[in-house]
Every structure is written in structure tokens, then in C-alpha cells.
Design an enzyme around this catalytic site. Structure first.
Site, PDB file in Angstrom:
ATOM      1  N   LYS A 128       4.275  48.061  54.918  1.00 57.08           N
ATOM      2  CA  LYS A 128       5.133  49.228  55.110  1.00 57.08           C
ATOM      3  C   LYS A 128       6.473  48.803  55.720  1.00 57.08           C
ATOM      4  O   LYS A 128       6.600  47.677  56.221  1.00 57.08           O
ATOM      5  CB  LYS A 128       4.420  50.230  56.012  1.00 57.08           C
ATOM      6  CG  LYS A 128       4.101  49.705  57.397  1.00 57.08           C
ATOM      7  CD  LYS A 128       3.033  50.516  58.093  1.00 57.08           C
ATOM      8  CE  LYS A 128       2.769  49.938  59.481  1.00 57.08           C
ATOM      9  NZ  LYS A 128       1.487  50.394  60.032  1.00 57.08           N
ATOM     10  N   ARG A 155      -3.543  60.193  65.929  1.00 56.21           N
ATOM     11  CA  ARG A 155      -2.333  60.315  65.107  1.00 56.21           C
ATOM     12  C   ARG A 155      -2.727  60.973  63.776  1.00 56.21           C
ATOM     13  O   ARG A 155      -2.409  62.112  63.519  1.00 56.21           O
ATOM     14  CB  ARG A 155      -1.700  58.943  64.836  1.00 56.21           C
ATOM     15  CG  ARG A 155      -1.277  58.190  66.078  1.00 56.21           C
ATOM     16  CD  ARG A 155      -0.448  56.966  65.740  1.00 56.21           C
ATOM     17  NE  ARG A 155      -1.057  56.135  64.714  1.00 56.21           N
ATOM     18  CZ  ARG A 155      -0.652  54.922  64.391  1.00 56.21           C
ATOM     19  NH1 ARG A 155       0.392  54.376  65.012  1.00 56.21           N
ATOM     20  NH2 ARG A 155      -1.257  54.227  63.447  1.00 56.21           N
ATOM     21  N   TYR A 158      34.677  47.403  73.032  1.00 56.33           N
ATOM     22  CA  TYR A 158      34.742  48.792  73.471  1.00 56.33           C
ATOM     23  C   TYR A 158      34.487  48.917  74.975  1.00 56.33           C
ATOM     24  O   TYR A 158      33.594  48.262  75.511  1.00 56.33           O
ATOM     25  CB  TYR A 158      33.699  49.619  72.719  1.00 56.33           C
ATOM     26  CG  TYR A 158      34.065  49.834  71.265  1.00 56.33           C
ATOM     27  CD1 TYR A 158      35.271  50.418  70.903  1.00 56.33           C
ATOM     28  CD2 TYR A 158      33.186  49.451  70.263  1.00 56.33           C
ATOM     29  CE1 TYR A 158      35.599  50.615  69.574  1.00 56.33           C
ATOM     30  CE2 TYR A 158      33.493  49.646  68.930  1.00 56.33           C
ATOM     31  CZ  TYR A 158      34.717  50.235  68.583  1.00 56.33           C
ATOM     32  OH  TYR A 158      35.035  50.422  67.275  1.00 56.33           O
ATOM     33  N   MET A 191      29.311  48.032  65.926  1.00 51.73           N
ATOM     34  CA  MET A 191      28.491  48.355  64.756  1.00 51.73           C
ATOM     35  C   MET A 191      28.299  47.137  63.840  1.00 51.73           C
ATOM     36  O   MET A 191      27.206  46.864  63.367  1.00 51.73           O
ATOM     37  CB  MET A 191      29.110  49.513  63.969  1.00 51.73           C
ATOM     38  CG  MET A 191      28.162  50.037  62.897  1.00 51.73           C
ATOM     39  SD  MET A 191      28.823  51.376  61.910  1.00 51.73           S
ATOM     40  CE  MET A 191      29.099  52.644  63.103  1.00 51.73           C
TER      41      MET A 191
HETATM   42  C1  LIG Z   1       0.700  49.347  60.613  1.00 51.07           C
HETATM   43  C2  LIG Z   1      -0.768  49.407  60.494  1.00 51.07           C
HETATM   44  C3  LIG Z   1      -1.545  48.245  60.518  1.00 51.07           C
HETATM   45  C4  LIG Z   1      -0.973  46.897  60.895  1.00 51.07           C
HETATM   46  O1  LIG Z   1      -0.822  46.833  62.299  1.00 51.07           O
HETATM   47  P1  LIG Z   1      -0.235  45.554  63.067  1.00 51.07           P
HETATM   48  O2  LIG Z   1      -0.364  45.891  64.490  1.00 51.07           O
HETATM   49  O3  LIG Z   1       1.198  45.425  62.634  1.00 51.07           O
HETATM   50  O4  LIG Z   1      -1.031  44.387  62.643  1.00 51.07           O
HETATM   51  C5  LIG Z   1      -2.889  48.373  60.246  1.00 51.07           C
HETATM   52  N1  LIG Z   1      -3.458  49.583  59.987  1.00 51.07           N
HETATM   53  C6  LIG Z   1      -2.733  50.730  59.995  1.00 51.07           C
HETATM   54  C7  LIG Z   1      -3.421  52.020  59.745  1.00 51.07           C
HETATM   55  C8  LIG Z   1      -1.381  50.682  60.267  1.00 51.07           C
HETATM   56  O5  LIG Z   1      -0.670  51.810  60.304  1.00 51.07           O
END
Ligand SMILES: *Cc1c(COP(=O)(O)O)cnc(C)c1O
Length: 344
Positions: A36, A130, A246, A294
């Protein structure tokens, strides 16, 4: 396009070696990969082929918008979408693309079934609160109609020795007896280091693939993957009393050579990483002066007065370095790497 004045170098060999090291630690379990957020900022096109060629067969993204880029490199049925399905449009996209939703609620289960879907993954919430169905929803009819491949949960405190870890593992095992499934999964990167009990059928590392070390058990096994470099755009010599950037927060107390570097918060080099940090050139230490802009940052060239416009500096991006983590977690350091860098 002319060459960029920024470059992100991905060590694909180190990435593959990190996956293999985590796969070895996962023992009999298969090892997937969280890809991701554009492979945590390092770029899908650089990383996914290396993971695939190392042997990875399960890839996790968060959003449907992330599927197409990953599916250019691996078969879509190997892609799992963690946020699940929120609408009929997303169900249709899932059916058309072949990527597999991770169902996270009874409503999502009903929506997926109504769209003609059955094959899916299922998230159980065992305490992180979550996403995921509650364990006491396992017997609901809306779950019974699903054909669950990966039955999974996610650890809240895997980077600590917390009683929550065994509690979440036990909760997942309990639910596993109530829902038929193909594979069971709970471990992220840190979870793999908790031991063989946590590997189950499939592990899901992310951070450690990309060089992050969430637990000391993994240090020595995991190697850096990303190197970030930026070119000097211009050099100048400050006079005593001259200021930089800045709000003029840096004031030179004596004449000094400085260089303006093509790297700023638009590239993920956030302002909070400025103070106390330094760029380097073959081991020479070049402290950051003034505020990060930036697209630019100014460094002290006193240790390297020979440098000039066009010379490349190494950007401090060692995500395993505790000192740098005072400002940002390694997750943040990786995933804020700007789009401009990935294209270079
Ligand atoms: C992002 C994620 C992982 C990977 O987690 P890391 O701590 O980066 O190894 C695994 N399972 C789920 C559900 C995640 O959202």
C-alpha cells in the site's frame, strides 16, 4: 525531460533479501507483502517486481485506486484490498479487476454478497478497533455466506512485548473455529519477530521489507533499501550577520560557504526534519541551516568548501536511525517520500 536534481535509488537486491529473511523467519508460513501507499513511498514499479521475483504471491493494498498499478506486475487475484468494499461501484470494480476485497463489517459482507461475490478475505477485529468484524459477529448469517480465503487480524502492539499480543492471537484462534477459511494470518513485520506461533499460514510484512526495523530481533537481518540524493543548485558565501531562508532564523556569526539543495517538504523532507539534521557528501557532515522550504534546503558547506552546483548530496533518510526517529516514525519517513522523487 532533462535529468532531475533529485534521485531515489531503490536497492532491489536488498528488498528481495529482506523479503527472503522475513520468509525464512515465517517458517512454514507463506510470506506476503504490504504494498500500500506506493510500497511505503518507494514506488510500486520498482518494488513489486522484485518482491514477485523473490517468490511473494500475496500483495496487500489499502484502496481500490492502488490495484491497477500493482496488477501491471502480478495477477490481480493475488491482490487483497484492505479497506474492503464501500459501494456497488467498488464491488463492480472488484469483480472486473479480479482483486479480492478484505471484508471488514457485516454491512460489507452483505454488500459483497448482493453483488454476486463470495470469494473474499475477512478481517476480525481482535482489539485494534480500526476495521474488522467483532468476534461475536462470527456466527452471523451474512458471514456464513462468504467463501473466506484469508481470515486475518492485525496486531496493535507487535513492536512491544505486550500482553495484547497473545490475547489477540488467542482471539483469532477462537474465531477461526467458527468461520470456515483457507488461510489464517495475523503477523505484520513486528509480528513475525514475535515467534513461530504468530506466523500461522501467511505473514504480511510491510515496513521491514523496505528497511524498517520495528523490533531488535530483526536488526542485522534487515538492510536499507532506499537511498535519497539531491543536487546542489547554487553555492554562495555568507558574510557575518547574513541570514538564511524564511523568517531569517539562521544568522551567520562569521563568513561561511553554504549550498542550496533541491529538496524540500514537497519531497517529503518535512520541516520537522530540519533542525539538528545534516546532509552528507562522502562522509562529510553538512548541517541544515534555517527552515526547510517547499523545494529547497540550505546546508553548511564549511566541511566541504570544494562542492559546487550540480554535486550530489546524500539526504539523511536512514529510517533505522533512532536519532532521526525523534522527529518522525520510520513509517512516516518512508511514506512521506514525495511523488517527485519516485518519478526521477
Ligand atoms: C500495513 C499493514 C501490514 C503491514 O504492517 P507493517 O507494520 O508495515 O509490517 C499488515 N497488515 C495490515 C492489515 C496492514 O494494514
Amino acid at each position: 525531460m532533462p535529468p532531475s536534481s533529485l534521485r531515489l535509488t531503490i536497492d532491489r537486491g536488498a528488498l528481495a533479501a529482506n523479503w527472503c529473511a522475513l520468509d525464512a523467519l515465517s517458517r512454514g508460513a507463506k510470506t506476503g507483502a504490504a504494498v500500500k501507499a506506493d510500497c511505503y513511498g518507494l514506488g510500486v514499479d520498482a518494488c513489486v517486481p522484485a518482491l514477485r521475483d523473490a517468490g511473494c504471491e500475496t500483495f496487500f493494498v489499502a484502496h481500490w485506486s492502488e490495484v491497477a498499478a500493482v496488477a501491471r506486475h502480478v495477477p490481480a487475484p493475488q491482490i487483497a484490498v484492505l479497506h474492503g468494499v464501500m459501494s456497488e461501484a467498488e464491488c463492480a470494480y472488484a469483480h472486473n479487476s479480479g482483486a479480492v476485497p478484505v471484508i471488514n463489517s457485516l454491512d460489507q459482507a452483505a454488500l459483497w454478497s448482493a453483488s454476486g461475490g463470495s470469494h473474499c478475505h475477512l478481517m476480525i477485529d481482535t482489539g485494534i478497533n480500526r476495521l474488522g468484524i467483532a468476534p461475536d459477529e462470527a456466527k452471523d448469517q451474512r458471514i456464513a455466506t462468504l467463501a473466506v480465503d484469508i481470515l486475518m487480524s492485525h496486531l496493535a502492539c507487535a513492536d512491544e512485548d505486550s500482553p495484547m499480543n497473545p490475547r489477540q492471537l488467542a482471539a483469532l484462534h477462537n474465531v477461526a473455529g467458527l468461520i470456515s477459511h483457507q488461510r489464517l494470518s495475523i503477523a505484520n513485520s513486528a509480528g513475525i519477530a514475535l515467534g513461530a506461533d504468530y506466523a500461522l499460514d501467511l505473514t504480511r510484512p510491510g515496513l521491514a521489507l523496505y528497511g524498517g526495523v520495528p523490533r531488535s530481533e530483526l536488526s542485522g537481518l534487515i538492510h536499507p533499501v532506499a537511498q535519497v540524493e539531491a543536487a546542489i543548485l547554487q553555492t554562495r558565501t555568507l558574510r557575518s550577520g547574513d541570514t538564511i531562508g524564511y523568517n531569517a532564523i539562521f544568522v551567520a556569526s562569521s563568513p561561511m560557504p553554504v549550498g542550496t539543495v533541491a529538496m524540500g517538504y514537497a519531497d517529503g523532507f518535512l520541516r520537522i526534519r530540519g533542525p539538528g539534521n545534516a546532509f552528507s557528501h562522502h562522509g562529510r557532515h553538512l548541517p541544515i541551516l534555517g527552515k526547510v522550504s517547499m523545494d529547497m534546503v540550505v546546508v553548511d558547506l564549511s566541511a566541504a568548501p570544494d562542492l559546487c552546483a550540480g554535486d550530489w548530496l546524500t539526504v539523511p533518510w536512514d529510517i533505522a536511525d533512532a536519532a532521526q526517529q525523534n522527529a518522525l516514525s520510520p513509517y512516516e519517513m518512508l511514506t512521506t517520500i514525495g511523488q517527485r522523487l519516485r518519478q526521477s
